[in-house]
Design a protein around this motif. Structure first.
Motif, mmCIF file in Angstrom:
data_model
loop_
_atom_site.group_PDB
_atom_site.id
_atom_site.type_symbol
_atom_site.label_atom_id
_atom_site.label_comp_id
_atom_site.label_asym_id
_atom_site.label_seq_id
_atom_site.Cartn_x
_atom_site.Cartn_y
_atom_site.Cartn_z
ATOM 1 N N PRO A 7 78.882 69.867 95.508
ATOM 2 C CA PRO A 7 77.665 69.790 95.967
ATOM 3 C C PRO A 7 76.953 70.854 96.809
ATOM 4 O O PRO A 7 77.842 71.459 97.543
ATOM 5 C CB PRO A 7 77.948 68.445 96.724
ATOM 6 N N ALA A 8 75.931 70.880 97.077
ATOM 7 C CA ALA A 8 75.103 71.715 97.940
ATOM 8 C C ALA A 8 75.457 71.272 99.359
ATOM 9 O O ALA A 8 75.856 70.208 99.775
ATOM 10 C CB ALA A 8 73.556 71.719 97.676
ATOM 11 N N PHE A 9 75.365 72.494 100.293
ATOM 12 C CA PHE A 9 75.837 71.931 101.749
ATOM 13 C C PHE A 9 74.783 71.211 102.390
ATOM 14 O O PHE A 9 74.690 70.553 103.449
ATOM 15 C CB PHE A 9 76.145 73.268 102.302
ATOM 16 N N LYS A 10 73.367 71.204 102.239
ATOM 17 C CA LYS A 10 72.335 70.825 102.573
ATOM 18 C C LYS A 10 71.557 70.273 101.447
ATOM 19 O O LYS A 10 71.409 70.714 100.297
ATOM 20 C CB LYS A 10 71.294 71.687 103.480
ATOM 21 N N LYS A 11 71.103 68.901 101.847
ATOM 22 C CA LYS A 11 70.128 68.068 100.963
ATOM 23 C C LYS A 11 68.955 68.565 100.881
ATOM 24 O O LYS A 11 68.368 69.010 101.711
ATOM 25 C CB LYS A 11 70.380 66.664 101.174
ATOM 26 N N ALA A 12 68.285 69.151 99.613
ATOM 27 C CA ALA A 12 66.911 69.528 99.277
ATOM 28 C C ALA A 12 65.887 68.577 99.800
ATOM 29 O O ALA A 12 65.963 67.353 99.165
ATOM 30 C CB ALA A 12 66.853 69.957 98.101
ATOM 31 N N VAL A 13 64.720 68.992 100.381
ATOM 32 C CA VAL A 13 63.649 68.255 100.672
ATOM 33 C C VAL A 13 62.894 67.980 99.445
ATOM 34 O O VAL A 13 62.502 69.175 98.955
ATOM 35 C CB VAL A 13 63.164 68.505 101.881
ATOM 36 N N ILE A 14 62.609 66.819 98.815
ATOM 37 C CA ILE A 14 61.698 66.801 97.763
ATOM 38 C C ILE A 14 60.255 66.447 98.392
ATOM 39 O O ILE A 14 60.061 65.476 99.058
ATOM 40 C CB ILE A 14 62.112 65.775 96.763
ATOM 41 N N GLU A 15 59.280 67.201 97.908
ATOM 42 C CA GLU A 15 57.802 66.852 98.343
ATOM 43 C C GLU A 15 57.475 65.654 97.493
ATOM 44 O O GLU A 15 57.685 65.528 96.456
ATOM 45 C CB GLU A 15 56.990 68.043 97.734
ATOM 46 N N PRO A 20 50.007 56.874 91.999
ATOM 47 C CA PRO A 20 48.443 56.774 91.756
ATOM 48 C C PRO A 20 48.064 55.455 91.351
ATOM 49 O O PRO A 20 46.857 55.110 91.433
ATOM 50 C CB PRO A 20 48.531 57.548 90.285
ATOM 51 N N LEU A 21 48.825 54.361 91.022
ATOM 52 C CA LEU A 21 48.282 53.002 90.919
ATOM 53 C C LEU A 21 48.111 52.321 92.366
ATOM 54 O O LEU A 21 47.171 51.466 92.460
ATOM 55 C CB LEU A 21 49.497 52.157 90.079
ATOM 56 N N CYS A 22 48.871 52.169 93.066
ATOM 57 C CA CYS A 22 48.775 51.611 94.644
ATOM 58 C C CYS A 22 48.442 52.741 95.576
ATOM 59 O O CYS A 22 47.914 52.018 96.745
ATOM 60 C CB CYS A 22 50.053 51.013 94.968
ATOM 61 N N TYR A 41 59.648 51.533 91.888
ATOM 62 C CA TYR A 41 60.358 50.567 92.809
ATOM 63 C C TYR A 41 59.666 49.949 93.982
ATOM 64 O O TYR A 41 60.204 49.840 95.133
ATOM 65 C CB TYR A 41 61.709 51.278 93.424
ATOM 66 N N ALA A 42 58.325 50.030 93.932
ATOM 67 C CA ALA A 42 57.461 49.284 94.825
ATOM 68 C C ALA A 42 57.535 49.992 96.102
ATOM 69 O O ALA A 42 57.432 49.486 97.167
ATOM 70 C CB ALA A 42 57.741 47.801 95.121
ATOM 71 N N SER A 43 57.775 51.576 95.982
ATOM 72 C CA SER A 43 57.760 52.177 97.383
ATOM 73 C C SER A 43 56.277 52.958 97.653
ATOM 74 O O SER A 43 56.175 53.177 98.717
ATOM 75 C CB SER A 43 58.762 53.260 97.188
ATOM 76 N N GLY A 44 55.696 53.170 96.836
ATOM 77 C CA GLY A 44 54.531 53.751 96.719
ATOM 78 C C GLY A 44 54.530 55.311 96.724
ATOM 79 O O GLY A 44 53.816 56.040 96.949
ATOM 80 N N TRP A 45 55.904 55.892 96.699
ATOM 81 C CA TRP A 45 56.147 57.367 96.641
ATOM 82 C C TRP A 45 56.570 57.848 95.169
ATOM 83 O O TRP A 45 57.512 57.105 94.631
ATOM 84 C CB TRP A 45 57.236 57.689 97.693
ATOM 85 N N VAL A 46 56.198 58.889 94.811
ATOM 86 C CA VAL A 46 56.525 59.655 93.566
ATOM 87 C C VAL A 46 56.835 60.997 93.900
ATOM 88 O O VAL A 46 56.432 61.541 95.145
ATOM 89 C CB VAL A 46 55.471 59.505 92.592
ATOM 90 N N ILE A 47 57.469 61.773 93.005
ATOM 91 C CA ILE A 47 57.809 63.254 93.035
ATOM 92 C C ILE A 47 56.404 64.040 92.910
ATOM 93 O O ILE A 47 55.715 63.785 91.849
ATOM 94 C CB ILE A 47 58.857 63.816 92.226
ATOM 95 N N ALA A 48 55.635 64.781 93.966
ATOM 96 C CA ALA A 48 54.592 65.307 93.749
ATOM 97 C C ALA A 48 54.530 66.394 92.709
ATOM 98 O O ALA A 48 53.367 66.283 92.086
ATOM 99 C CB ALA A 48 54.309 65.927 95.299
ATOM 100 N N ALA A 49 55.190 67.033 92.455
ATOM 101 C CA ALA A 49 55.144 67.902 91.403
ATOM 102 C C ALA A 49 54.897 67.304 90.041
ATOM 103 O O ALA A 49 54.354 67.911 89.148
ATOM 104 C CB ALA A 49 56.364 69.003 91.544
ATOM 105 N N THR A 50 55.873 66.481 89.755
ATOM 106 C CA THR A 50 55.938 65.952 88.228
ATOM 107 C C THR A 50 55.265 64.394 88.344
ATOM 108 O O THR A 50 54.897 64.116 87.362
ATOM 109 C CB THR A 50 57.284 65.767 88.009
#
Length: 105
Positions: A7-15, A20-22, A41-50
């Motif tokens: 695995p990578a040494f540092k976790k990548a931050v995903i934007e 769009p629904l909530c 998953y009722a979080s309100g967050w998605v991957i910004a790019a996709t």
């Protein structure tokens, strides 16, 4: 491209972006009350790019990383406000008579 094993040494931050629904609220308006958003998953967050949902474990990790960054930013703002001249002026220095504040005015 470098070859790497493991695995990578540092976790990548995903934007992250808002669902769009909530619109990032994690709830939608029902007839009489608010209901959890059916998507992402009722979080309100998605991957910004996709616009796709993150896996639950990845979502928790990314939100934790965002929270830690926000805490660091708050601490930096608190520290920068404490060193401003008016903050030093208002803070008690106990140099006056009887241990009161002396400002030199």
């Amino acid at each position: 491209m470098r070859n790497s094993h493991g695995p990578a040494f540092k976790k990548a931050v995903i934007e992250l972006g808002e669902c769009p629904l909530c619109r990032g609220r994690a709830v939608t308006q029902g007839v009489f009350h608010e209901l959890p958003c059916d998507h992402w998953y009722a979080s309100g967050w998605v991957i910004a790019a996709t616009g796709e949902a993150l896996a639950l474990d990845e979502l928790v990790t990314q939100l934790s990383m965002r929270l830690q960054a926000a805490k660091r930013q708050i601490e930096q703002l608190k520290n920068s406000q404490a060193s401003r001249p008016e903050a030093v002026y208002q803070r008690s220095n106990r140099r006056g008579a009887g241990g009161t504040n002396f400002t030199g005015d």
